[in-house]
Design a protein around this motif. Structure first.
Motif, PDB file in Angstrom:
ATOM      1  N   TRP A 132      -4.702   6.408  -1.562  1.00 20.37           N
ATOM      2  CA  TRP A 132      -3.971   5.154  -1.325  1.00 20.37           C
ATOM      3  C   TRP A 132      -4.344   4.140  -2.374  1.00 20.37           C
ATOM      4  O   TRP A 132      -5.491   4.068  -2.803  1.00 20.37           O
ATOM      5  CB  TRP A 132      -4.321   4.590   0.057  1.00 20.37           C
ATOM      6  CG  TRP A 132      -3.922   5.509   1.157  1.00 20.37           C
ATOM      7  CD1 TRP A 132      -4.735   6.381   1.823  1.00 20.37           C
ATOM      8  CD2 TRP A 132      -2.621   5.673   1.704  1.00 20.37           C
ATOM      9  NE1 TRP A 132      -4.009   7.067   2.758  1.00 20.37           N
ATOM     10  CE2 TRP A 132      -2.712   6.665   2.703  1.00 20.37           C
ATOM     11  CE3 TRP A 132      -1.383   5.087   1.440  1.00 20.37           C
ATOM     12  CZ2 TRP A 132      -1.611   7.067   3.448  1.00 20.37           C
ATOM     13  CZ3 TRP A 132      -0.291   5.485   2.178  1.00 20.37           C
ATOM     14  CH2 TRP A 132      -0.405   6.469   3.174  1.00 20.37           C
ATOM     15  N   ASP A 133      -3.367   3.296  -2.734  1.00 21.90           N
ATOM     16  CA  ASP A 133      -3.648   2.204  -3.663  1.00 21.90           C
ATOM     17  C   ASP A 133      -2.624   1.096  -3.445  1.00 21.90           C
ATOM     18  O   ASP A 133      -1.550   1.314  -2.883  1.00 21.90           O
ATOM     19  CB  ASP A 133      -3.596   2.688  -5.115  1.00 21.90           C
ATOM     20  CG  ASP A 133      -4.504   1.870  -6.028  1.00 21.90           C
ATOM     21  OD1 ASP A 133      -5.015   0.809  -5.596  1.00 21.90           O
ATOM     22  OD2 ASP A 133      -4.700   2.294  -7.169  1.00 21.90           O
ATOM     23  N   TRP A 134      -3.003  -0.099  -3.907  1.00 20.61           N
ATOM     24  CA  TRP A 134      -2.123  -1.259  -3.823  1.00 20.61           C
ATOM     25  C   TRP A 134      -1.294  -1.323  -5.104  1.00 20.61           C
ATOM     26  O   TRP A 134      -1.832  -1.208  -6.198  1.00 20.61           O
ATOM     27  CB  TRP A 134      -2.940  -2.544  -3.682  1.00 20.61           C
ATOM     28  CG  TRP A 134      -3.741  -2.573  -2.423  1.00 20.61           C
ATOM     29  CD1 TRP A 134      -5.064  -2.297  -2.282  1.00 20.61           C
ATOM     30  CD2 TRP A 134      -3.252  -2.884  -1.118  1.00 20.61           C
ATOM     31  NE1 TRP A 134      -5.444  -2.413  -0.966  1.00 20.61           N
ATOM     32  CE2 TRP A 134      -4.353  -2.779  -0.230  1.00 20.61           C
ATOM     33  CE3 TRP A 134      -2.009  -3.248  -0.611  1.00 20.61           C
ATOM     34  CZ2 TRP A 134      -4.230  -3.025   1.135  1.00 20.61           C
ATOM     35  CZ3 TRP A 134      -1.890  -3.487   0.752  1.00 20.61           C
ATOM     36  CH2 TRP A 134      -2.987  -3.381   1.604  1.00 20.61           C
TER      37      TRP A 134
ATOM     38  N   CYS B 139      -2.217  13.440   1.888  1.00 26.46           N
ATOM     39  CA  CYS B 139      -2.072  12.364   0.906  1.00 26.46           C
ATOM     40  C   CYS B 139      -3.188  12.482  -0.128  1.00 26.46           C
ATOM     41  O   CYS B 139      -4.335  12.763   0.225  1.00 26.46           O
ATOM     42  CB  CYS B 139      -2.145  11.023   1.628  1.00 26.46           C
ATOM     43  SG  CYS B 139      -2.104   9.578   0.563  1.00 26.46           S
TER      44      CYS B 139
ATOM     45  N   PRO C  63       2.267   4.267   4.509  1.00 28.57           N
ATOM     46  CA  PRO C  63       1.552   4.915   5.599  1.00 28.57           C
ATOM     47  C   PRO C  63       2.420   4.936   6.859  1.00 28.57           C
ATOM     48  O   PRO C  63       3.226   4.035   7.079  1.00 28.57           O
ATOM     49  CB  PRO C  63       0.312   4.035   5.794  1.00 28.57           C
ATOM     50  CG  PRO C  63       0.634   2.726   5.170  1.00 28.57           C
ATOM     51  CD  PRO C  63       1.668   2.989   4.119  1.00 28.57           C
TER      52      PRO C  63
ATOM     53  N   PRO D 124      -8.710   0.763   1.226  1.00 28.50           N
ATOM     54  CA  PRO D 124      -8.210   1.907   1.984  1.00 28.50           C
ATOM     55  C   PRO D 124      -8.982   3.175   1.632  1.00 28.50           C
ATOM     56  O   PRO D 124      -9.397   3.363   0.486  1.00 28.50           O
ATOM     57  CB  PRO D 124      -6.748   2.010   1.545  1.00 28.50           C
ATOM     58  CG  PRO D 124      -6.685   1.335   0.230  1.00 28.50           C
ATOM     59  CD  PRO D 124      -7.744   0.275   0.244  1.00 28.50           C
TER      60      PRO D 124
ATOM     61  N   LEU E 294       0.842  -1.194   0.000  1.00 33.31           N
ATOM     62  CA  LEU E 294       0.000   0.000   0.000  1.00 33.31           C
ATOM     63  C   LEU E 294       0.879   1.246   0.000  1.00 33.31           C
ATOM     64  O   LEU E 294       1.748   1.405   0.859  1.00 33.31           O
ATOM     65  CB  LEU E 294      -0.910   0.016   1.230  1.00 33.31           C
ATOM     66  CG  LEU E 294      -1.949   1.133   1.257  1.00 33.31           C
ATOM     67  CD1 LEU E 294      -3.002   0.916   0.177  1.00 33.31           C
ATOM     68  CD2 LEU E 294      -2.603   1.217   2.625  1.00 33.31           C
TER      69      LEU E 294
ATOM     70  N   GLY F 161       0.787   5.707  -0.835  1.00 34.73           N
ATOM     71  CA  GLY F 161       0.013   6.922  -1.061  1.00 34.73           C
ATOM     72  C   GLY F 161       0.910   8.027  -1.573  1.00 34.73           C
ATOM     73  O   GLY F 161       2.108   8.050  -1.289  1.00 34.73           O
TER      74      GLY F 161
ATOM     75  N   GLU G 156      -4.867   7.031   8.831  1.00 34.29           N
ATOM     76  CA  GLU G 156      -4.641   7.471   7.457  1.00 34.29           C
ATOM     77  C   GLU G 156      -5.490   6.739   6.433  1.00 34.29           C
ATOM     78  O   GLU G 156      -5.860   7.317   5.416  1.00 34.29           O
ATOM     79  CB  GLU G 156      -3.159   7.317   7.091  1.00 34.29           C
ATOM     80  CG  GLU G 156      -2.262   8.230   7.892  1.00 34.29           C
ATOM     81  CD  GLU G 156      -0.790   8.072   7.568  1.00 34.29           C
ATOM     82  OE1 GLU G 156      -0.437   7.320   6.628  1.00 34.29           O
ATOM     83  OE2 GLU G 156       0.023   8.714   8.255  1.00 34.29           O
ATOM     84  N   THR G 157      -5.786   5.455   6.690  1.00 37.59           N
ATOM     85  CA  THR G 157      -6.437   4.627   5.665  1.00 37.59           C
ATOM     86  C   THR G 157      -7.750   3.991   6.108  1.00 37.59           C
ATOM     87  O   THR G 157      -8.468   3.440   5.276  1.00 37.59           O
ATOM     88  CB  THR G 157      -5.511   3.485   5.222  1.00 37.59           C
ATOM     89  OG1 THR G 157      -5.407   2.523   6.291  1.00 37.59           O
ATOM     90  CG2 THR G 157      -4.122   3.977   4.844  1.00 37.59           C
TER      91      THR G 157
ATOM     92  N   ASN H 176      -8.963   7.541   2.027  1.00 43.60           N
ATOM     93  CA  ASN H 176      -8.042   8.653   2.212  1.00 43.60           C
ATOM     94  C   ASN H 176      -8.587   9.552   3.321  1.00 43.60           C
ATOM     95  O   ASN H 176      -9.358  10.466   3.066  1.00 43.60           O
ATOM     96  CB  ASN H 176      -7.855   9.426   0.914  1.00 43.60           C
ATOM     97  CG  ASN H 176      -6.731  10.426   1.014  1.00 43.60           C
ATOM     98  OD1 ASN H 176      -5.930  10.379   1.938  1.00 43.60           O
ATOM     99  ND2 ASN H 176      -6.670  11.342   0.071  1.00 43.60           N
TER     100      ASN H 176
END
Length: 145
Positions: free
Chosen positions: A112-114, A109, A39, A101, A23, A25, A60-61, A103
Motif C-alpha cells: 500500500w502507498d499514498w 496485495c 482497499p 499502512p 491509498l 494497493g 488489509e492495512t 501489507n
C-alpha cells in the motif's frame, strides 16, 4: 444437472484520503492482477457499509479510519470471469495520519502507498479507472459560508 448462474456479490471499497492523496494497493488476484485498487472487500451478513469499510481497511492495512461516509455505488459485470459486483464506494480518513499502512494480506496485495490524486499510478483497476475517467472525485468540496 444445470450449472447455476453466477450470483452478484456486494463489495465495499474505501477512498481513504490523506491531504490530496489516496491509498492504493497493487492487486495480486487473478482478476485485475497488477492493477492499483482501493482497499475493500465483501460485505458480510448483517454488516453496515461503514462497519465493512472499517473492518476491511483494518484487515488489509492495519489502519483505523474515521469520518466514514457513503459516496456512490456502481454495478460492475465482468463477463470474462463470470463475476458481477455491486460495489459500494465509501470515503474515510485515517484516525492517525502519521500511521503507515502495513501489507497484512500479502497474498492479495503487493503493498500500500499514498498517491497524489493528480498523479495516480497506472494501471488502475478497471472500475476505478472508469470512475476517474468519468470525472469522479472523492475529495469533499469546500462550501463557502
Amino acid at each position: 444437472m444445470e450449472k447455476e448462474a453466477p450470483v452478484p456479490r456486494v463489495g465495499v471499497v474505501v477512498y481513504l484520503l490523506k491531504g490530496n492523496a489516496v491509498l492504493l494497493g497493487r492487486r495480486l488476484s487473478s482478476h485485475g492482477h497488477s492493477t492499483f485498487a482501493l482497499p475493500g472487500g465483501h460485505l458480510e451478513f448483517g454488516e453496515s457499509f461503514e462497519e465493512c469499510a472499517a473492518r476491511e481497511v483494518k484487515e488489509e492495512t492495519g489502519l483505523n479510519i474515521d469520518k466514514i461516509e457513503f459516496l456512490t455505488v456502481t454495478n460492475n459485470v465482468f463477463p470474462t470471469n463470470q463475476s458481477h459486483y455491486v460495489t459500494i464506494f465509501m470515503r474515510a480518513v485515517p484516525i492517525d495520519p502519521s500511521q503507515q499502512p502495513q501489507n497484512l494480506e500479502p497474498d492479495k496485495c503487493s503493498g500500500w502507498d499514498w498517491y497524489e490524486w493528480n498523479n495516480l499510478p497506472e494501471p488502475l483497476f478497471d472500475p476505478l479507472e472508469k470512475m476517474i475517467k468519468g470525472g469522479f472525485n472523492p475529495f469533499p468540496t469546500s462550501s463557502s459560508t
